[in-house]
Design a protein around this motif. Structure first.
Motif, PDB file in Angstrom:
ATOM      1  N   VAL A   1       0.847  -1.204   0.000  1.00 40.72           N
ATOM      2  CA  VAL A   1       0.000   0.000   0.000  1.00 40.72           C
ATOM      3  C   VAL A   1       0.879   1.249   0.000  1.00 40.72           C
ATOM      4  CG1 VAL A   1      -1.650   1.353   1.373  1.00 40.72           C
ATOM      5  CG2 VAL A   1      -1.998  -1.116   1.061  1.00 40.72           C
ATOM      6  N   HIS A   2       1.933   1.226   0.801  1.00 45.51           N
ATOM      7  CA  HIS A   2       2.863   2.360   0.859  1.00 45.51           C
ATOM      8  C   HIS A   2       3.452   2.626  -0.526  1.00 45.51           C
ATOM      9  CE1 HIS A   2       6.457   4.706   1.862  1.00 45.51           C
ATOM     10  NE2 HIS A   2       5.883   4.983   3.020  1.00 45.51           N
ATOM     11  N   PHE A   3       3.809   1.573  -1.250  1.00 48.59           N
ATOM     12  CA  PHE A   3       4.371   1.734  -2.590  1.00 48.59           C
ATOM     13  C   PHE A   3       3.351   2.381  -3.528  1.00 48.59           C
ATOM     14  CE2 PHE A   3       5.440   0.458  -6.887  1.00 48.59           C
ATOM     15  CZ  PHE A   3       6.788   0.789  -6.946  1.00 48.59           C
ATOM     16  N   LYS A   4       2.110   1.940  -3.457  1.00 47.97           N
ATOM     17  CA  LYS A   4       1.064   2.524  -4.314  1.00 47.97           C
ATOM     18  C   LYS A   4       0.851   3.997  -3.988  1.00 47.97           C
ATOM     19  CE  LYS A   4      -1.450  -1.732  -5.165  1.00 47.97           C
ATOM     20  NZ  LYS A   4      -2.588  -2.560  -4.794  1.00 47.97           N
ATOM     21  N   THR A   5       0.969   4.350  -2.719  1.00 44.48           N
ATOM     22  CA  THR A   5       0.742   5.729  -2.276  1.00 44.48           C
ATOM     23  C   THR A   5       1.930   6.637  -2.586  1.00 44.48           C
ATOM     24  OG1 THR A   5      -0.642   4.908  -0.475  1.00 44.48           O
ATOM     25  CG2 THR A   5       0.173   7.170  -0.283  1.00 44.48           C
ATOM     26  N   HIS A   6       3.147   6.165  -2.334  1.00 48.02           N
ATOM     27  CA  HIS A   6       4.329   7.021  -2.395  1.00 48.02           C
ATOM     28  C   HIS A   6       5.291   6.722  -3.545  1.00 48.02           C
ATOM     29  CE1 HIS A   6       3.350   8.787   1.503  1.00 48.02           C
ATOM     30  NE2 HIS A   6       3.100   7.566   1.932  1.00 48.02           N
ATOM     31  N   GLY A   7       5.202   5.526  -4.134  1.00 43.71           N
ATOM     32  CA  GLY A   7       6.128   5.161  -5.209  1.00 43.71           C
ATOM     33  C   GLY A   7       7.435   4.580  -4.708  1.00 43.71           C
ATOM     34  N   TYR A   8       7.527   4.319  -3.432  1.00 42.56           N
ATOM     35  CA  TYR A   8       8.697   3.684  -2.823  1.00 42.56           C
ATOM     36  C   TYR A   8       8.242   2.975  -1.555  1.00 42.56           C
ATOM     37  CZ  TYR A   8       8.517   7.905   0.097  1.00 42.56           C
ATOM     38  OH  TYR A   8       8.105   8.915   0.916  1.00 42.56           O
ATOM     39  N   ASN A   9       9.098   2.112  -1.028  1.00 50.47           N
ATOM     40  CA  ASN A   9       8.837   1.440   0.245  1.00 50.47           C
ATOM     41  C   ASN A   9      10.135   0.804   0.724  1.00 50.47           C
ATOM     42  OD1 ASN A   9       9.115  -0.939  -1.252  1.00 50.47           O
ATOM     43  ND2 ASN A   9       6.984  -1.529  -1.095  1.00 50.47           N
ATOM     44  N   TYR A  10      10.038   0.008   1.762  1.00 54.76           N
ATOM     45  CA  TYR A  10      11.166  -0.844   2.131  1.00 54.76           C
ATOM     46  C   TYR A  10      11.150  -1.970   1.094  1.00 54.76           C
ATOM     47  CZ  TYR A  10      11.328   1.403   6.779  1.00 54.76           C
ATOM     48  OH  TYR A  10      11.418   2.286   7.824  1.00 54.76           O
ATOM     49  N   PHE A  11      11.980  -1.834   0.063  1.00 51.22           N
ATOM     50  CA  PHE A  11      11.957  -2.740  -1.081  1.00 51.22           C
ATOM     51  C   PHE A  11      12.435  -4.140  -0.707  1.00 51.22           C
ATOM     52  CE2 PHE A  11      12.836   1.513  -2.834  1.00 51.22           C
ATOM     53  CZ  PHE A  11      11.771   1.650  -3.699  1.00 51.22           C
ATOM     54  N   ALA A  12      11.815  -5.148  -1.292  1.00 49.29           N
ATOM     55  CA  ALA A  12      12.352  -6.503  -1.227  1.00 49.29           C
ATOM     56  C   ALA A  12      13.662  -6.499  -2.009  1.00 49.29           C
ATOM     57  CB  ALA A  12      11.367  -7.495  -1.836  1.00 49.29           C
ATOM     58  N   VAL A  13      14.685  -7.159  -1.478  1.00 47.27           N
ATOM     59  CA  VAL A  13      16.015  -7.120  -2.081  1.00 47.27           C
ATOM     60  C   VAL A  13      16.513  -8.537  -2.341  1.00 47.27           C
ATOM     61  CG1 VAL A  13      18.423  -6.416  -1.727  1.00 47.27           C
ATOM     62  CG2 VAL A  13      16.575  -4.918  -0.991  1.00 47.27           C
ATOM     63  N   ASP A  14      17.041  -8.734  -3.548  1.00 48.57           N
ATOM     64  CA  ASP A  14      17.649 -10.000  -3.948  1.00 48.57           C
ATOM     65  C   ASP A  14      19.115  -9.770  -4.306  1.00 48.57           C
ATOM     66  OD1 ASP A  14      15.047 -11.177  -3.980  1.00 48.57           O
ATOM     67  OD2 ASP A  14      14.783 -10.630  -6.088  1.00 48.57           O
ATOM     68  N   ILE A  15      19.912 -10.826  -4.160  1.00 48.14           N
ATOM     69  CA  ILE A  15      21.270 -10.809  -4.706  1.00 48.14           C
ATOM     70  C   ILE A  15      21.139 -11.050  -6.201  1.00 48.14           C
ATOM     71  CG2 ILE A  15      23.508 -11.968  -4.716  1.00 48.14           C
ATOM     72  CD1 ILE A  15      22.975 -12.699  -1.763  1.00 48.14           C
ATOM     73  N   LEU A  16      21.656 -10.141  -7.013  1.00 52.36           N
ATOM     74  CA  LEU A  16      21.496 -10.243  -8.468  1.00 52.36           C
ATOM     75  C   LEU A  16      22.064 -11.536  -9.038  1.00 52.36           C
ATOM     76  CD1 LEU A  16      22.295  -6.587  -9.620  1.00 52.36           C
ATOM     77  CD2 LEU A  16      20.080  -7.764  -9.744  1.00 52.36           C
ATOM     78  N   GLU A  17      23.220 -11.931  -8.563  1.00 49.21           N
ATOM     79  CA  GLU A  17      23.902 -13.094  -9.133  1.00 49.21           C
ATOM     80  C   GLU A  17      23.115 -14.389  -8.956  1.00 49.21           C
ATOM     81  OE1 GLU A  17      28.156 -15.446  -8.653  1.00 49.21           O
ATOM     82  OE2 GLU A  17      28.008 -13.374  -7.975  1.00 49.21           O
ATOM     83  N   THR A  18      22.412 -14.514  -7.826  1.00 49.76           N
ATOM     84  CA  THR A  18      21.720 -15.769  -7.522  1.00 49.76           C
ATOM     85  C   THR A  18      20.201 -15.651  -7.496  1.00 49.76           C
ATOM     86  OG1 THR A  18      21.774 -15.326  -5.140  1.00 49.76           O
ATOM     87  CG2 THR A  18      23.671 -16.515  -6.097  1.00 49.76           C
ATOM     88  N   GLY A  19      19.681 -14.428  -7.379  1.00 45.73           N
ATOM     89  CA  GLY A  19      18.242 -14.234  -7.222  1.00 45.73           C
ATOM     90  C   GLY A  19      17.754 -14.489  -5.817  1.00 45.73           C
TER      91      GLY A  19
END
Length: 188
Positions: free
Chosen positions: A56-74
Motif C-alpha cells: 500500500v505504501h508503494f502505491k501511495t508514495h512510489g517507494y517502500n522498504y523494497f524486497a532485495v535479492d542478490i542479483l547473481e543468484t536471485g
C-alpha cells in the motif's frame, strides 16, 4: 528466476513485494537474532500484514522498504528502502531509510551498498530534501551503516511507538540532507 527490478545496485536488485516472499520473510522475522533490536519476532500473519502495508505504501508514495535479492543468484535477503514516517517527534514527518537482512547476508556490505543506492533514489529520482534513519540505542550495527552512508546523528529520543517496551524505547535518529549527499558524491 526472472525478476522485474525497479532498480539495481552493483550486487542487489530492488523490487516491490510479491506474495511468494512471505514464507521466506516470515522465517527471517521469526529469527530472534534478526529481530534482536525489535520488541518481538513476527508471526506469519504479522509478516503478511507488514508486506501488505508495504505494498500500500508503494502505491501511495512510489517507494517502500523494497524486497532485495542478490542479483547473481536471485536469493531474497530481506529489505532495504524508504518509508514515510509520521509518528510524533521533532523530526517527523520525514522519509526514513531502513533495512533488515537475513543472517546469511550480514557482514557482506549489502546494507551499506543498498542504503547508498536508496539515498541516490531519494535525492536524484524522488528529489527529496533529506532522509532520516532511526535505530535503538543498542543497535551498533545499524548505527555504523548510518555513519558509513554519510548520515549525522541529530537526536536521541524516546520512540513513541515503543513506550510499552522500555528496553527498546531509547532510539537514535540520524539525518542526511540532499546538499550533504550531493557534496559527498560529486566526484564519484
Amino acid at each position: 528466476m526472472n525478476r522485474d527490478y525497479l532498480f539495481t545496485s552493483r550486487r542487489l536488485g530492488f523490487r516491490n513485494w510479491q506474495t511468494n516472499d512471505i514464507k521466506e520473510f516470515t522465517g527471517m522475522n521469526a529469527d530472534a537474532d534478526v529481530m534482536k533490536h525489535f520488541p518481538k519476532t513476527l508471526s506469519k500473519e504479522e509478516t503478511k500484514e507488514f508486506v501488505d502495508r508495504l505494498q500500500v505504501h508503494f502505491k501511495t508514495h512510489g517507494y517502500n522498504y523494497f524486497a532485495v535479492d542478490i542479483l547473481e543468484t536471485g536469493e531474497f535477503i530481506g529489505f532495504i528502502g524508504l518509508a514515510f514516517q509520521t509518528y510524533a517527534s521533532s523530526f517527523t514527518p520525514a522519509v526514513d531509510i531502513g533495512w533488515r537482512l537475513k543472517k546469511r547476508a550480514w557482514g557482506r556490505g549489502y546494507a551499506t551498498e543498498g542504503a547508498k543506492r536508496c539515498l541516490q533514489l531519494a535525492f536524484t529520482d524522488l528529489n527529496l530534501d533529506h532522509i532520516i534513519a532511526t535505530c535503538t540505542k543498542q543497535n551498533e550495527n545499524s548505527e555504523h551503516v548510518m555513519k558509513k552512508i554519510g548520515m549525522k546523528k541529530i537526536s536521541e529520543f524516546n520512540h513513541p511507538k515503543l513506550k510499552e517496551y522500555p528496553e527498546y524505547e531509547v532510539c537514535l535518529c540520524y539525518k542526511i540532507t540532499k546538499s550533504d549527499w550531493t557534496k559527498a558524491n560529486e566526484y564519484v
